[in-house]
Design a protein around this motif. Structure first.
Motif, PDB file in Angstrom:
ATOM      1  N   PHE A 161       0.832  -1.205   0.000  1.00 24.95           N
ATOM      2  CA  PHE A 161       0.000   0.000   0.000  1.00 24.95           C
ATOM      3  C   PHE A 161       0.868   1.257   0.000  1.00 24.95           C
ATOM      4  O   PHE A 161       0.603   2.205  -0.755  1.00 24.95           O
ATOM      5  CB  PHE A 161      -0.928   0.012   1.209  1.00 24.95           C
ATOM      6  N   HIS A 162       1.899   1.270   0.833  1.00 25.65           N
ATOM      7  CA  HIS A 162       2.793   2.423   0.889  1.00 25.65           C
ATOM      8  C   HIS A 162       3.456   2.651  -0.464  1.00 25.65           C
ATOM      9  O   HIS A 162       3.545   3.783  -0.951  1.00 25.65           O
ATOM     10  CB  HIS A 162       3.845   2.189   1.975  1.00 25.65           C
ATOM     11  N   ALA A 163       3.878   1.572  -1.110  1.00 24.93           N
ATOM     12  CA  ALA A 163       4.504   1.695  -2.432  1.00 24.93           C
ATOM     13  C   ALA A 163       3.516   2.204  -3.468  1.00 24.93           C
ATOM     14  O   ALA A 163       3.856   3.062  -4.301  1.00 24.93           O
ATOM     15  CB  ALA A 163       5.072   0.344  -2.865  1.00 24.93           C
ATOM     16  N   PHE A 164       2.283   1.717  -3.436  1.00 22.31           N
ATOM     17  CA  PHE A 164       1.271   2.182  -4.387  1.00 22.31           C
ATOM     18  C   PHE A 164       1.014   3.682  -4.199  1.00 22.31           C
ATOM     19  O   PHE A 164       0.843   4.421  -5.177  1.00 22.31           O
ATOM     20  CB  PHE A 164      -0.029   1.405  -4.204  1.00 22.31           C
ATOM     21  N   GLU A 165       0.965   4.117  -2.957  1.00 19.19           N
ATOM     22  CA  GLU A 165       0.765   5.541  -2.690  1.00 19.19           C
ATOM     23  C   GLU A 165       1.941   6.360  -3.235  1.00 19.19           C
ATOM     24  O   GLU A 165       1.743   7.437  -3.823  1.00 19.19           O
ATOM     25  CB  GLU A 165       0.613   5.771  -1.188  1.00 19.19           C
ATOM     26  N   LEU A 166       3.162   5.875  -3.034  1.00 19.79           N
ATOM     27  CA  LEU A 166       4.337   6.594  -3.532  1.00 19.79           C
ATOM     28  C   LEU A 166       4.338   6.667  -5.054  1.00 19.79           C
ATOM     29  O   LEU A 166       4.724   7.689  -5.637  1.00 19.79           O
ATOM     30  CB  LEU A 166       5.616   5.914  -3.040  1.00 19.79           C
ATOM     31  N   ILE A 167       3.905   5.597  -5.714  1.00 19.59           N
ATOM     32  CA  ILE A 167       3.795   5.627  -7.177  1.00 19.59           C
ATOM     33  C   ILE A 167       2.773   6.669  -7.600  1.00 19.59           C
ATOM     34  O   ILE A 167       3.005   7.465  -8.524  1.00 19.59           O
ATOM     35  CB  ILE A 167       3.414   4.235  -7.715  1.00 19.59           C
ATOM     36  N   GLU A 168       1.639   6.672  -6.920  1.00 16.17           N
ATOM     37  CA  GLU A 168       0.575   7.633  -7.253  1.00 16.17           C
ATOM     38  C   GLU A 168       1.066   9.064  -7.054  1.00 16.17           C
ATOM     39  O   GLU A 168       0.680   9.968  -7.796  1.00 16.17           O
ATOM     40  CB  GLU A 168      -0.646   7.353  -6.381  1.00 16.17           C
ATOM     41  N   GLU A 169       1.911   9.274  -6.061  1.00 15.93           N
ATOM     42  CA  GLU A 169       2.444  10.605  -5.772  1.00 15.93           C
ATOM     43  C   GLU A 169       3.618  10.986  -6.661  1.00 15.93           C
ATOM     44  O   GLU A 169       4.133  12.106  -6.564  1.00 15.93           O
ATOM     45  CB  GLU A 169       2.868  10.677  -4.305  1.00 15.93           C
ATOM     46  N   GLY A 170       4.064  10.063  -7.505  1.00 17.26           N
ATOM     47  CA  GLY A 170       5.180  10.330  -8.405  1.00 17.26           C
ATOM     48  C   GLY A 170       6.543  10.273  -7.745  1.00 17.26           C
ATOM     49  O   GLY A 170       7.533  10.724  -8.321  1.00 17.26           O
ATOM     50  N   ARG A 171       6.620   9.662  -6.562  1.00 16.05           N
ATOM     51  CA  ARG A 171       7.885   9.630  -5.833  1.00 16.05           C
ATOM     52  C   ARG A 171       8.718   8.401  -6.165  1.00 16.05           C
ATOM     53  O   ARG A 171       9.927   8.394  -5.929  1.00 16.05           O
ATOM     54  CB  ARG A 171       7.606   9.718  -4.334  1.00 16.05           C
ATOM     55  N   ILE A 172       8.092   7.351  -6.653  1.00 12.29           N
ATOM     56  CA  ILE A 172       8.818   6.218  -7.220  1.00 12.29           C
ATOM     57  C   ILE A 172       8.112   5.810  -8.508  1.00 12.29           C
ATOM     58  O   ILE A 172       6.937   6.155  -8.720  1.00 12.29           O
ATOM     59  CB  ILE A 172       8.914   5.010  -6.255  1.00 12.29           C
ATOM     60  N   ALA A 186      13.278   4.591   0.260  1.00  9.71           N
ATOM     61  CA  ALA A 186      13.309   5.504   1.407  1.00  9.71           C
ATOM     62  C   ALA A 186      14.713   5.797   1.906  1.00  9.71           C
ATOM     63  O   ALA A 186      14.891   6.701   2.719  1.00  9.71           O
ATOM     64  CB  ALA A 186      12.468   4.934   2.547  1.00  9.71           C
ATOM     65  N   GLY A 187      15.707   5.026   1.471  1.00 12.87           N
ATOM     66  CA  GLY A 187      17.073   5.239   1.935  1.00 12.87           C
ATOM     67  C   GLY A 187      17.455   4.382   3.111  1.00 12.87           C
ATOM     68  O   GLY A 187      18.643   4.133   3.342  1.00 12.87           O
ATOM     69  N   SER A 188      16.458   3.924   3.882  1.00 14.92           N
ATOM     70  CA  SER A 188      16.740   3.062   5.033  1.00 14.92           C
ATOM     71  C   SER A 188      15.454   2.371   5.438  1.00 14.92           C
ATOM     72  O   SER A 188      14.345   2.825   5.133  1.00 14.92           O
ATOM     73  CB  SER A 188      17.273   3.876   6.218  1.00 14.92           C
ATOM     74  N   ILE A 189      15.618   1.266   6.168  1.00 16.60           N
ATOM     75  CA  ILE A 189      14.461   0.549   6.710  1.00 16.60           C
ATOM     76  C   ILE A 189      13.671   1.461   7.642  1.00 16.60           C
ATOM     77  O   ILE A 189      12.438   1.493   7.617  1.00 16.60           O
ATOM     78  CB  ILE A 189      14.920  -0.713   7.469  1.00 16.60           C
ATOM     79  N   GLU A 190      14.387   2.220   8.466  1.00 19.62           N
ATOM     80  CA  GLU A 190      13.720   3.066   9.454  1.00 19.62           C
ATOM     81  C   GLU A 190      12.818   4.100   8.783  1.00 19.62           C
ATOM     82  O   GLU A 190      11.689   4.338   9.231  1.00 19.62           O
ATOM     83  CB  GLU A 190      14.758   3.758  10.341  1.00 19.62           C
ATOM     84  N   GLN A 191      13.323   4.723   7.720  1.00 22.69           N
ATOM     85  CA  GLN A 191      12.521   5.731   7.027  1.00 22.69           C
ATOM     86  C   GLN A 191      11.308   5.092   6.346  1.00 22.69           C
ATOM     87  O   GLN A 191      10.219   5.671   6.329  1.00 22.69           O
ATOM     88  CB  GLN A 191      13.383   6.454   5.992  1.00 22.69           C
ATOM     89  N   TRP A 192      11.500   3.900   5.783  1.00 22.30           N
ATOM     90  CA  TRP A 192      10.377   3.225   5.131  1.00 22.30           C
ATOM     91  C   TRP A 192       9.284   2.868   6.140  1.00 22.30           C
ATOM     92  O   TRP A 192       8.099   3.090   5.904  1.00 22.30           O
ATOM     93  CB  TRP A 192      10.863   1.965   4.425  1.00 22.30           C
TER      94      TRP A 192
END
Length: 396
Positions: A81-92, A149-155
């Motif tokens: 879900f987080h990845a789908f949201e990031l795709i929708e936002e154009g971030r990945i 995200a650069g790290s597990i913690e940020q993700w």
């Protein structure tokens, strides 16, 4: 069915009362495959169980829906879900690639379920999503998290922010893949249904594209999806199983038939085959133990709400989709519906804005709640219109 309406001040609105006989006939299931015997799983087979019709919002059955438990790999549903949201936002972008770090490869090579990423693979986001969704790739989850995200913690921080935004009040995530983390990751069945509903309603195309494939091939290695419903239950289209020694066997699944989507959770089952059998019988029970009563059609105006300081004194309340509720088979009682809104509403109001809620009471079930939308735009009233509205407000 009885239908009335009210606002937060409990002021009744004029509305007709209609009596409807609640006697129905089930449509036969057209499926060549032998279907499991529909039934609610026992508390021994599924200590936690929840079945919801997300189309109507009705809870069809619940056993400890708010008890916290360890989700194991069901955690990956939030990573998706987080990845789908990031795709929708154009971030990945699904086409972009991430390179597997040597230390990540050493830690996750063959560790639990895996998509068998190579030591220096450059892998696309799309491939990672397929691997996570269909073969429960622990390695793929970590590579996606570190790359995006650069790290597990940020993700993980992002996962928890998404959970809060969805209203998952009793869940927390400590890893992207559900690997044991001394209790930092926990969920409830009710929150998982909320998450599943977010997936299928906010990202229907991505859900269909990435989730629910019976097999997945990466690096010439074919693996099968362990979803117990796929290929066995008509309309089943995913989502995610989970298992660790600590968590037992769990499953978050969904199926859709004839415009009706059910989402189910079974958790803490003692064995995988017990979970799988319970899940199949449970969702079949959900489709077969209830008849569906259509109350309103799509885009139908069902009532109106008062408007303050508007060019119009009221606005129609419209459905978006057909309003269909579940009624236990053989039920012969009264269905009661009511409308609530914070009123009077204040202009301006945009056409299509969500402004009210239709609540449908069916004896023996939790209420169904359906959003209602403004049928028309209402502009703010001018000076003379305000005087006129005030006059009519005093005298009629």
């Amino acid at each position: 069915m009885m239908l009335g309406s009210k606002n937060t001040h409990q002021r009744g609105l004029a509305f007709g009362v209609i009596a409807v006989a609640a006697a129905f006939t089930l449509n036969p299931t057209a499926n060549a495959q032998a279907q499991p015997e529909p039934q609610v799983p026992s508390a021994q087979d599924a200590p936690i169980a929840l079945l919801v019709d997300v189309t109507s919002g009705q809870v069809l059955h619940a056993r400890h829906p708010d008890r916290r438990f360890v989700p194991a790999s069901i955690t990956k549903t939030m990573t998706l879900f987080h990845a789908f949201e990031l795709i929708e936002e154009g971030r990945i972008d699904p086409r972009q690639t991430y390179t597997l770090r040597p230390e990540t490869w050493r830690e996750w090579k063959g560790k639990g379920s895996t998509m068998w990423l190579g030591a220096k693979d450059e892998v696309t986001v799309a491939s990672l999503l397929y691997g996570i969704a269909n073969v429960s790739a622990n390695d793929g989850s970590v590579v996606l998290a570190e790359g995006a995200a650069g790290s597990i913690e940020q993700w993980v921080e992002g996962m928890n922010a998404r959970a809060r935004a969805l209203g998952m009040e009793n869940s927390h995530f400590g890893t992207p893949n559900g690997w044991p983390d001394e209790g930092a990751t926990f969920v409830t069945a009710r929150d998982l249904v909320t998450l599943a509903q977010g997936l299928v309603t906010r990202h229907p195309e991505k859900f269909r594209q990435y989730i629910g494939h019976p097999t997945y091939v990466y690096n010439d290695i074919e693996q099968r999806n362990h979803d117990p419903l796929l290929g066995r239950i008509r309309g089943a289209d995913g989502i995610k199983t989970g298992y660790t020694n600590e968590a037992g066997f769990g499953f978050l699944g969904t199926a859709q038939r004839d415009g009706q989507r059910l989402v189910m959770v079974v958790a803490n089952s003692p064995q995988g085959r017990v979970r799988d059998r319970a899940a199949r019988r449970y969702i079949e029970w959900g489709f077969e133990a209830f008849d569906r009563e259509r109350l309103f059609g799509p885009d139908q105006v069902v009532d109106e709400a008062r408007v303050q300081d508007g060019a119009a004194r009221s606005v129609g309340l419209r459905t978006r989709d057909a309003v269909v509720v579940n009624v236990p088979s053989g039920h012969a009682g009264e269905i009661v519906a009511s409308i609530s809104y914070d009123g009077p509403l204040r202009a301006p109001i945009e056409e299509g804005a969500r402004i009210a809620t239709l609540r449908v009471e069916v004896p023996g079930l939790d209420d169904a709640t359906i959003p209602l939308y403004a049928a028309d735009a209402v502009e703010e009233a001018g000076f003379f219109a305000r005087i006129r509205n005030g006059f009519f407000g005093w005298f009629g």
